[in-house]
Write an enzyme that holds these catalytic residues in place. Structure first.
Site, PDB file in Angstrom:
ATOM      1  N   GLU A   1     -32.466 -23.843 -15.839  1.00  0.00           N
ATOM      2  CA  GLU A   1     -32.410 -22.374 -15.737  1.00  0.00           C
ATOM      3  C   GLU A   1     -31.346 -21.771 -16.657  1.00  0.00           C
ATOM      4  O   GLU A   1     -30.181 -22.203 -16.618  1.00  0.00           O
ATOM      5  CB  GLU A   1     -32.114 -21.981 -14.277  1.00  0.00           C
ATOM      6  CG  GLU A   1     -32.361 -20.510 -14.027  1.00  0.00           C
ATOM      7  CD  GLU A   1     -32.162 -20.097 -12.572  1.00  0.00           C
ATOM      8  OE1 GLU A   1     -32.215 -18.905 -12.294  1.00  0.00           O
ATOM      9  OE2 GLU A   1     -31.952 -20.980 -11.715  1.00  0.00           O
TER      10      GLU A   1
ATOM     11  N   ASP B   1     -27.802 -37.065  -5.045  1.00  0.00           N
ATOM     12  CA  ASP B   1     -29.086 -36.705  -4.451  1.00  0.00           C
ATOM     13  C   ASP B   1     -29.110 -35.191  -4.197  1.00  0.00           C
ATOM     14  O   ASP B   1     -28.544 -34.699  -3.212  1.00  0.00           O
ATOM     15  CB  ASP B   1     -29.236 -37.500  -3.144  1.00  0.00           C
ATOM     16  CG  ASP B   1     -30.569 -37.296  -2.457  1.00  0.00           C
ATOM     17  OD1 ASP B   1     -31.181 -36.231  -2.651  1.00  0.00           O
ATOM     18  OD2 ASP B   1     -30.984 -38.190  -1.711  1.00  0.00           O
TER      19      ASP B   1
ATOM     20  N   HIS C   1     -30.455 -12.622 -18.162  1.00  0.00           N
ATOM     21  CA  HIS C   1     -31.264 -13.821 -17.976  1.00  0.00           C
ATOM     22  C   HIS C   1     -32.351 -13.899 -19.055  1.00  0.00           C
ATOM     23  O   HIS C   1     -32.539 -14.928 -19.692  1.00  0.00           O
ATOM     24  CB  HIS C   1     -31.883 -13.724 -16.583  1.00  0.00           C
ATOM     25  CG  HIS C   1     -32.539 -14.962 -16.106  1.00  0.00           C
ATOM     26  ND1 HIS C   1     -31.843 -15.970 -15.491  1.00  0.00           N
ATOM     27  CD2 HIS C   1     -33.819 -15.374 -16.154  1.00  0.00           C
ATOM     28  CE1 HIS C   1     -32.673 -16.937 -15.167  1.00  0.00           C
ATOM     29  NE2 HIS C   1     -33.883 -16.590 -15.569  1.00  0.00           N
TER      30      HIS C   1
END
Ligand code: NAD
Length: 419
Positions: free
Chosen positions: A84, A272, A369
Site C-alpha cells: 500500500e 505471523d 494516496h
C-alpha cells in the site's frame, strides 16, 4: 526542552532505491552479500520449498524503511513490507513530528502467551480441581518446555473456566507460558498437547482441541507520544477519536490504519501477520464492545497519543530465519529481544494511526494516496518503468484529482512529446 539529535535519514525518500540501500548499508554495516539479499527479496526457490507446500515460485513486495523514529531515547530505522502506498511516508512524517517532542516511549509486558485445552463433558468442578493441582500441573508443563525455563521463561499459571453449551457441560483449561523471544505458538501448542493427558486424568472428559489463543492478553505493549501543540490539528484528531469510540464502522478502519504499520513490520521480520491482526482486533473487542486501540487527549495544551494492544512478535524461530528477515532484525532494527521489537511495533502502530487520522481530518486521505499511487496506475495503463517515474514526477505536486483517465492522458501527452 527536547534536545533530540537530528534524524540522519531525513530526505532519504528523495534518493533513488540503490542510493537509499547504500545509505542504510553504511549505517547498519550491511555486507555486499546482505545488500544482494535485500535487493533480490531474500529467498531462493529451494529455500522457499523448505518453508511451504506446493511452491511454484516467489512473490515479491517492496521492502522500505521508515525513518525518524526515536523510541525510548534510541533511534530506529524500521523495515516495512507491503503493497500500500502512503504508509511508509505517513509513518516517517509522524515520527519526525513526535521526534520534535522527544519521540515515543514504549513498554511491553513479559512475553507471556496463553494456551487452551478444550474439554467436553468433564467431571464437575474443573476450575476447583485445576486450582488444587496447580503446582503439579506447572511441574508437568516445566518438563514439557525445559529450554524455555532455562532461558528465564517457562510456565507461569494454569486455571479453568466451565460453561454449558448445546453439547453439554464444557470446560476450558487455560495455561500461560513465558516464551521469551519467540512468538511462541509452536511452544504453547506442544505444551497443550503434552499437558492434556494430565488434565483428563484429573477431571475426565473428552479433549476436543489443544492450541494457543491469539488473544494474548498477557503480552501487552503500550506506546505514547506527543504530536503537536497546534490546537486546530489537535481538534481534528480528537473529533476523529470520538467518532472511532462511538461508531464501530469507523473503529474498525481506525484500527486497520494501526495495522498498516504493525503488519508491515511483522512481515519484514518474518512474523505471523495473521496472528498479530487477530490478537489486535480481538483485544479491541475484549471489553465487550469493539473500540479503537489508540486514544488521544490534551495534556498541558499538547496533543498526546497512546496505544495499547497485544503483540506476539518473535525475534527467533520459524519465519524469522528468512534471510531478509534476519537482516531486518539484526542489522537494521538491531533488536535484542521480543519486548524491544514489540515496543517498536507499538510506536509504529501509533504513528501510523496518527498519520491516517491527521490526513483524514485535514486534506483527506485520497489525494496524497492517489498521488503516490500514480506510479502503479501508470504501470496499469501500460507505461514503461521510466514512463511511470515521469508520470509520478508530474503528479507529485499536482493539486487536482489523480484518476486513471488523468494518468492515461498524461501518458499520451508524454509519448507525444517524446515522439
Ligand atoms: P518455533 O517453533 O520456531 O519455536 C521457537 C524456537 O526458538 C524454539 O525451538 C526455542 O527453543 C528457540 N529459541 C532460541 N532462542 C530463544 C529465545 N531467546 N527465546 C525463545 N525461544 C528461543 O516458533 P514459535 O515461536 O514457537 O512459533 C511460531 C510459529 O508458529 C509461527 O510460524 C506461527 O505462524 C506458527 N503458528 C501459529 C499459530 C497461531 O498463531 N494460531 C498456530 C500454529 C503455528
Amino acid at each position: 526542552m527536547f534536545n533530540v539529535p537530528e534524524d540522519k535519514f531525513s530526505g532519504l525518500y528523495k534518493r533513488p532505491p540503490e542510493e537509499r540501500l547504500a545509505a542504510i548499508a553504511s549505517e547498519c554495516g550491511l555486507s555486499s552479500d546482505e545488500m544482494a539479499v535485500l535487493r533480490a527479496g531474500g529467498l531462493t526457490i529451494a529455500e522457499a520449498d523448505l518453508m511451504r507446500e506446493n511452491v511454484i515460485g516467489l512473490y515479491s513486495l517492496p521492502l522500505s524503511v521508515a525513518t525518524g523514529f526515536r523510541i525510548n531515547g534510541k533511534d530506529y530505522l524500521i523495515p516495512m513490507v507491503g503493497e500500500e502506498p502512503s504508509v511508509v511516508a505517513g509513518a516517517s512524517k509522524v515520527a519526525k513530528m513526535a521526534r520534535e517532542f522527544g519521540g515515543f516511549t514504549a513498554v511491553s509486558t513479559e512475553p507471556v502467551m496463553i494456551g487452551e485445552i478444550s474439554l467436553l463433558k468433564p467431571d464437575p468442578d474443573v476450575a476447583v480441581t485445576v486450582a488444587a493441582h496447580k503446582q503439579d500441573l506447572l511441574k508437568v508443563m516445566n518438563e514439557l518446555a525445559p529450554t524455555m525455563s532455562a532461558r528465564g521463561g517457562g510456565p507461569r499459571d494454569v486455571w479453568a473456566r466451565e460453561y454449558a453449551c448445546a453439547h453439554g457441560r464444557c470446560a476450558v483449561v487455560y495455561f500461560s507460558v513465558d516464551v521469551r523471544d519467540a512468538m511462541g505458538a509452536n511452544t504453547v501448542n506442544r505444551i497443550a498437547e503434552g499437558l492434556a493427558p494430565a488434565i483428563t486424568s484429573l477431571v475426565g472428559g473428552k479433549v476436543v482441541m489443544r492450541i494457543l489463543t491469539n488473544l494474548s492478553v498477557k503480552r501487552i505493549s503500550r506506546a505514547r507520544a506527543q504530536f503537536t501543540d497546534d490546537p486546530e490539528m489537535a481538534k481534528g484528531i480528537l473529533f476523529a477519536q470520538s467518532f472511532a469510540e462511538n461508531d464501530i464502522f469507523r473503529a474498525v478502519t481506525h484500527n486497520k490504519g494501526i495495522m498498516n504499520g504493525i503488519s508491515a513490520l511483522a512481515l519484514a521480520t518474518g512474523n505471523d501477520t495473521r496472528a498479530v491482526e487477530a490478537g489486535a482486533h480481538g483485544y479491541a473487542a475484549y471489553s465487550s464492545f469493539y473500540r479503537p486501540l489508540t486514544k488521544y487527549y490534551i495534556e498541558d495544551g499538547k496533543l498526546i497519543g497512546e496505544i495499547e494492544l497485544p503483540l506476539a512478535l518473535g525475534t527467533v524461530g520459524s519465519g524469522t530465519s528468512h534471510k531478509a528477515a534476519r537482516i531486518c532484525l539484526d542489522k537494521i532494527l538491531k533488536v535484542k529481544s521480543s519486548q524491544e521489537l514489540c515496543n517498536i511495533a507499538a510506536a509504529l502502530g501509533l504513528a501510523q494511526n496518527f498519520a491516517a487520522i491527521r490526513a483524514l481530518t485535514q486534506e483527506g486521505i485520497n489525494k496524497g494516496h492517489m498521488r503516490l499511487h500514480s506510479k502503479t496506475l501508470a504501470l496499469m495503463a501500460g507505461a514503461t518503468l521510466d514512463e511511470a517515474v515521469r508520470i509520478y514526477e508530474h503528479f507529485r505536486n499536482y493539486d487536482g484529482e489523480v484518476t486513471m483517465s488523468a494518468i492515461k492522458h498524461a501518458l499520451d501527452e508524454l509519448r507525444k512529446v517524446r515522439r
